[in-house]
Every structure is written in structure tokens, then in C-alpha cells.
Design a protein around this motif. Structure first.
Motif, PDB file in Angstrom:
ATOM      1  N   LYS A  62       1.327  -1.343   0.181  1.00  0.00           N
ATOM      2  CA  LYS A  62       0.190   0.166   0.220  1.00  0.00           C
ATOM      3  C   LYS A  62       1.293   1.684   0.207  1.00  0.00           C
ATOM      4  CE  LYS A  62      -4.266  -1.856   2.146  1.00  0.00           C
ATOM      5  NZ  LYS A  62      -4.411  -1.451   3.354  1.00  0.00           N
ATOM      6  N   ALA A  63       0.155   2.880  -0.599  1.00  0.00           N
ATOM      7  CA  ALA A  63       1.190   3.795  -0.863  1.00  0.00           C
ATOM      8  C   ALA A  63       0.982   4.223   0.965  1.00  0.00           C
ATOM      9  CB  ALA A  63       0.657   4.622  -1.680  1.00  0.00           C
ATOM     10  N   PRO A  64       1.807   4.487   1.074  1.00  0.00           N
ATOM     11  CA  PRO A  64       2.446   5.385   2.080  1.00  0.00           C
ATOM     12  C   PRO A  64       0.747   6.609   2.592  1.00  0.00           C
ATOM     13  CG  PRO A  64       3.981   6.586   1.133  1.00  0.00           C
ATOM     14  CD  PRO A  64       2.837   5.204   0.103  1.00  0.00           C
ATOM     15  N   GLN A  65       0.478   6.639   3.830  1.00  0.00           N
ATOM     16  CA  GLN A  65      -0.720   7.820   4.005  1.00  0.00           C
ATOM     17  C   GLN A  65       0.099   8.630   3.819  1.00  0.00           C
ATOM     18  OE1 GLN A  65      -4.041   6.807   5.436  1.00  0.00           O
ATOM     19  NE2 GLN A  65      -4.329   5.115   4.889  1.00  0.00           N
ATOM     20  N   LYS A  66      -0.191  10.297   2.966  1.00  0.00           N
ATOM     21  CA  LYS A  66      -0.120  11.366   3.287  1.00  0.00           C
ATOM     22  C   LYS A  66      -1.159  11.734   4.521  1.00  0.00           C
ATOM     23  CE  LYS A  66       0.118  12.141  -1.494  1.00  0.00           C
ATOM     24  NZ  LYS A  66      -0.351  13.189  -2.633  1.00  0.00           N
ATOM     25  N   THR A  67      -0.519  12.818   5.650  1.00  0.00           N
ATOM     26  CA  THR A  67      -1.032  13.209   6.634  1.00  0.00           C
ATOM     27  C   THR A  67      -1.091  14.859   6.337  1.00  0.00           C
ATOM     28  OG1 THR A  67       1.451  13.642   7.193  1.00  0.00           O
ATOM     29  CG2 THR A  67      -0.710  11.356   8.270  1.00  0.00           C
ATOM     30  N   GLU A  68      -2.088  15.702   7.035  1.00  0.00           N
ATOM     31  CA  GLU A  68      -1.762  17.244   6.873  1.00  0.00           C
ATOM     32  C   GLU A  68      -1.453  17.619   8.376  1.00  0.00           C
ATOM     33  OE1 GLU A  68      -5.529  18.608   5.687  1.00  0.00           O
ATOM     34  OE2 GLU A  68      -5.513  17.304   3.922  1.00  0.00           O
TER      35      GLU A  68
END
Length: 69
Positions: A62-68
Motif C-alpha cells: 500500500k502507498a504511504p498515507q499522506k498526513t496534513e
């Protein structure tokens, strides 16, 4: 090892099984991880004994999750 029955109309040689000569209606042992490769050909092979442990399915990472911030 899993077991399958050859249901084809005439004898075959199976390279994956060491070049073994398989007769119609013969039951053979196949590696557990290759079981699905035989039984998916339902016009020539049928399941007799399924693998002891279910083969693990490979999935894509899975692609890494983007965090804001």
C-alpha cells in the motif's frame, strides 16, 4: 502435498512433476503452492485432497498515507 486426479482423455507427461507420465483417472500429489494451478483447469484436473495450509495470497504494498500538518 495436495492430491489431484487427472481427468483428461489420454495420458500426458507433466514436466512440473519431474516429467512423470500420468494416465487418465490417476491421482497424483502436487506441491501445495501449485494446487490452484491444477484445479483451475477443471476440464483436466479435479481436487482430491486440498493443501493442508491455505496458500497465502500476495498483495501489492500500500502507498504511504499522506498526513496534513
Amino acid at each position: 502435498m495436495a492430491r489431484v486426479r487427472f481427468t483428461g482423455p489420454e495420458a500426458v507427461t507433466v514436466p512440473e512433476l519431474g516429467g512423470r507420465h500420468i494416465e487418465p483417472d490417476e491421482i497424483v500429489e502436487v506441491p501445495d503452492e501449485r494446487f490452484e494451478g491444477y484445479v483451475c483447469q477443471n476440464s483436466t484436473w479435479e481436487a482430491i485432497e486440498e493443501p493442508k495450509s491455505a496458500p497465502t495470497k500476495k498483495t501489492a504494498a500500500k502507498a504511504p498515507q499522506k498526513t496534513e500538518d
